[in-house]
Design an enzyme around this catalytic site. Structure first.
Site, short mmCIF file in Angstrom:
data_model
loop_
_atom_site.label_atom_id
_atom_site.label_comp_id
_atom_site.label_asym_id
_atom_site.label_seq_id
_atom_site.Cartn_x
_atom_site.Cartn_y
_atom_site.Cartn_z
N SER A 23 -46.09 13.32 4.31
CA SER A 23 -46.45 14.17 5.45
C SER A 23 -45.37 15.24 5.63
CB SER A 23 -46.52 13.33 6.73
OG SER A 23 -47.56 12.39 6.64
N ASN A 37 -48.14 9.02 10.10
CA ASN A 37 -47.70 10.06 9.18
C ASN A 37 -47.04 9.35 8.00
OD1 ASN A 37 -48.16 12.71 10.70
ND2 ASN A 37 -47.11 11.43 12.21
N GLU A 38 -47.85 9.20 6.96
CA GLU A 38 -47.40 8.43 5.80
C GLU A 38 -46.44 9.28 4.96
OE1 GLU A 38 -47.92 5.45 5.93
OE2 GLU A 38 -50.00 4.82 6.13
N PRO A 39 -45.69 8.64 4.03
CA PRO A 39 -44.81 9.41 3.15
C PRO A 39 -45.60 10.56 2.50
CG PRO A 39 -44.43 7.08 2.84
CD PRO A 39 -45.58 7.19 3.79
N THR A 95 -49.27 0.22 4.17
CA THR A 95 -49.63 0.17 5.59
C THR A 95 -50.85 -0.72 5.79
OG1 THR A 95 -48.81 2.41 5.90
CG2 THR A 95 -50.37 1.60 7.55
#
Ligand code: F6R
Length: 638
Positions: free
Chosen positions: A166, A162-164, A181
């Site tokens: 999300s 869950n990347e920034p 990432t």
């Protein structure tokens, strides 16, 4: 270094956080909690539903669970597990797949039934992903939800993938990976272009529904996001901050990952502290840099206005504290890293005697010596000390296939020219050439190719030694066995690694040892190399010659000691900086783009120079003389 848990959670932090001085101790405590949960569920005749993570952070937790299974009869028969994520696309048996990771790190070594573990499929067609994700969540819900969720954290704050950006209510889904990432994963894939652009990840909402969540973080790469999550506000820019809303969460971190927390960074603002030399130096340097005022200009008001009245009260006057810290800093600066002969050494970092010292510089990879302490290396040689360099690993995985082919071509053409035929060497090189031309992405190098790559780096290291001016027989290539796996994933440190290190120390009987004190990445090669030296030194400690042996730690290419920690700073003139740069250039296989570039696009010589200039700049800002650049060391009192 001790292994004590040194701080319990602090009330004003928004997420309970436990700081351990050793990631291994921390991992063992988490493994114990998981084991207790599995056992208590088993006692009630119930399944234990675990949410599991991959990556470097949980490895030691898994290793400890395996140990408990083997030695203490911990059974996984009642465990049902769901992994957070998998790259997309990704075959299950690929070297980098999370399926493979979980089998190798845990499942194949315990008695969990095969039908009890679930990991997202990275090899299903894209049009089936949505349905797959719905079913994945439904399966968890049907089992009554996750009893325990283990998490790592990305350098950008992601949990799962869950990347920034999300949302807090996000569901299990296909996610585009952040550049940072992907860059962090380059080490596993060899180059950025090969890192998948997407992943399937469990959503934030499922993670938050787990009955208990424990997040692990090691190394200073995680420090910024940990501090934001624990002390900042809840924001989608840092998905780990969503954990503030969880009623039963714990962050388990090491000292480096905790280093941006207020209670570590400015503990005097949080609680009463013991004002020893180190704490005083840290506070005064911090105050001076924050206020952009040289130390000697700090006033009583500056101390009082910035939460340091307690320190001021102990000394009476700002001037007293200022001069004390200023002197400490000044005494750390020396152009004589091996000690200055015939000089009073009371206030110098190194002893004057013996005048000519035997020195071992341990270099984890073949270029760390020159990158991290090239200026000091040169001074030690120029000042007449007997300097040895111990190259701890071959560094072979960081040589590109192209580079290896170029050298193989060279040997083959050379042999052709001089009619050196039917010779084993020619055959071996021809085979290696053949292998490299047809090598698949997922294939590991053959032993021969690894050897060629190691040889290239060895040649470069020898070239640097000649350049600095030490005899080639003073370059020792330890080829520590833990490193020789042909892949990023290394073997654990073994007694064999410690023994080669011990043997060299015993042979040379050094007065000084320099070692890479990198704690930034607890699973990285530098840390394993440091552990080998520390174990060797401890095992040899009782020997007579060790009484005269001082150990100095430098840091690798990525970070520098904090200014208040530095105990020896070796200045460099502009000419010496150029000389060091030329020494780094000898490592041609590591120039103009390296195999493991990561997020930092600068070349090694640029990183080294900027870092050394920044250290000199800090000394100058604190009010000390202005040098072009400085290398920094901390002494390890073993
Ligand atoms: C892994 C995962 C990721 C990692 C994170 C940290 O399943 O979901 O969130 O936990 O990227 O990775 P390491 O532990 O390798 O630093």
């Amino acid at each position: 270094m001790n292994n004590l848990i040194f701080k319990e959670p602090i009330a004003y932090e928004k997420i309970p956080t436990r700081i351990f001085s050793d990631p291994k101790e921390a991992s063992i405590s988490v493994a114990r909690e998981i084991a207790e949960l599995i056992r208590s569920k088993a006692k009630e005749g119930k399944n234990c539903i675990l949410g599991l993570a991959t990556g470097s952070s949980p490895k030691t937790v898994y290793a400890e669970l395996i140990r408990m299974h083997r030695e203490e009869g911990l059974s996984f028969k009642n465990v049902i597990s769901f992994n957070l994520d998998e790259y997309y696309p990704m075959e299950q048996d690929a070297i980098q797949s999370y399926w493979r990771f979980m089998r190798e790190q845990l499942f194949d070594h315990v008695d969990i039934p095969k039908e009890n573990y679930f990991i997202p499929y990275g090899n299903i067609p894209q049009n089936q992903i949505e349905e797959f994700c719905r079913n994945y969540e439904a399966k968890i819900e049907k089992l009554g939800g996750l009893d325990f969720q283990l998490l790592g954290i990305g350098g950008n704050g992601h949990i799962g993938f869950n990347e920034p950006g999300s949302l807090i209510n996000s569901k299990t889904r296909l996610m585009m990976l952040d550049h940072s990432t992907r860059a962090a994963a380059v080490a596993d894939f060899g180059e950025l272009a090969k890192v998948p652009k997407k992943a399937i990840t469990m959503g934030v909402s499922k993670i938050l529904q787990a009955k208990r969540v424990v997040l692990l973080a090691w190394g200073e790469r995680k420090a910024g996001m940990i501090a934001d999550a624990v002390e900042g506000s809840v924001t989608e820019q840092n998905p780990s901050s969503y954990l503030q809303t969880h009623p039963n969460v714990l962050f388990v971190v090491d000292e480096s990952a905790a280093s941006d927390l207020k209670r570590i960074k400015t503990p005097w603002l949080v609680e009463d502290v013991v004002w020893d030399n180190k704490m005083t130096k840290k506070a005064v340097c911090g105050l001076s840099l924050d206020l952009k005022k040289p130390i000697l200009k700090l006033t009583n008001k500056d101390y009082n206005d910035n939460g340091l009245s307690d320190l001021l009260a102990r000394h009476g006057q700002a001037y007293e504290i200022n001069i004390e810290v200023f002197n400490q800093l000044q005494h750390s600066i020396t152009g004589w890293p091996g000690g200055k002969p015939n000089a009073d050494d009371t206030n110098r970092p190194e002893r004057a005697m013996p005048e000519k010292k035997r020195v071992i510089i341990f270099s984890p990879h073949p270029d760390d010596d020159i990158i991290s302490m090239g200026g000091t290396f040169q001074r030690l040689v120029d000042q007449g000390h007997e300097v040895h360099v111990a190259y701890q690993t071959s560094g072979n995985i960081a040589v590109s296939d192209d580079e290896a082919l170029r050298f193989i071509d060279f040997v083959v053409d050379f042999n052709d020219q001089f009619g050196i035929k039917n010779d084993d060497t020619t055959r071996i090189f021809a085979e290696a050439k053949d292998f490299l031309k047809n090598k698949k992405d997922s294939e590991l190098d053959t032993e021969q190719v690894r050897y060629v790559k190691g040889l290239i780096r060895k040649g470069e290291a020898k070239n640097t030694c000649r350049f600095v001016g030490i005899p080639v027989e003073n370059a020792h290539f330890l080829n520590m066995p833990f490193y020789e796996t042909g892949q990023v994933q290394k073997k654990p440190l073994s007694q064999q690694d410690i023994d080669v290190t011990k043997k060299l120390i015993e042979d040379i009987k050094p007065h000084q040892i320099y070692a890479a004190g990198d704690l930034a990445d607890p699973h990285g090669t530098h840390k394993v190399c440091l552990d080998a030296i520390m174990d060797a030194v401890i095992e040899l400690k009782h020997k007579n010659f060790m009484k005269d042996c001082w150990v100095w730690l430098y840091r690798g290419a990525w970070a520098e000691w904090e200014i208040h920690e530095i105990e020896m700073a070796v200045p460099m003139s502009p000419d010496q900086v150029i000389q060091k740069r030329l020494g780094i250039f000898k490592h041609q296989s590591q120039k103009d783009g390296v195999v493991f570039q990561g997020t930092d696009a600068r070349e090694f010589w640029q990183r080294a120079e900027e870092r050394n200039q920044a250290t000199a700049g800090l000394y100058n800002k604190l009010g000390l003389a202005e040098y072009e650049a400085m290398e920094a060391f901390v002494r390890w009192n073993y």
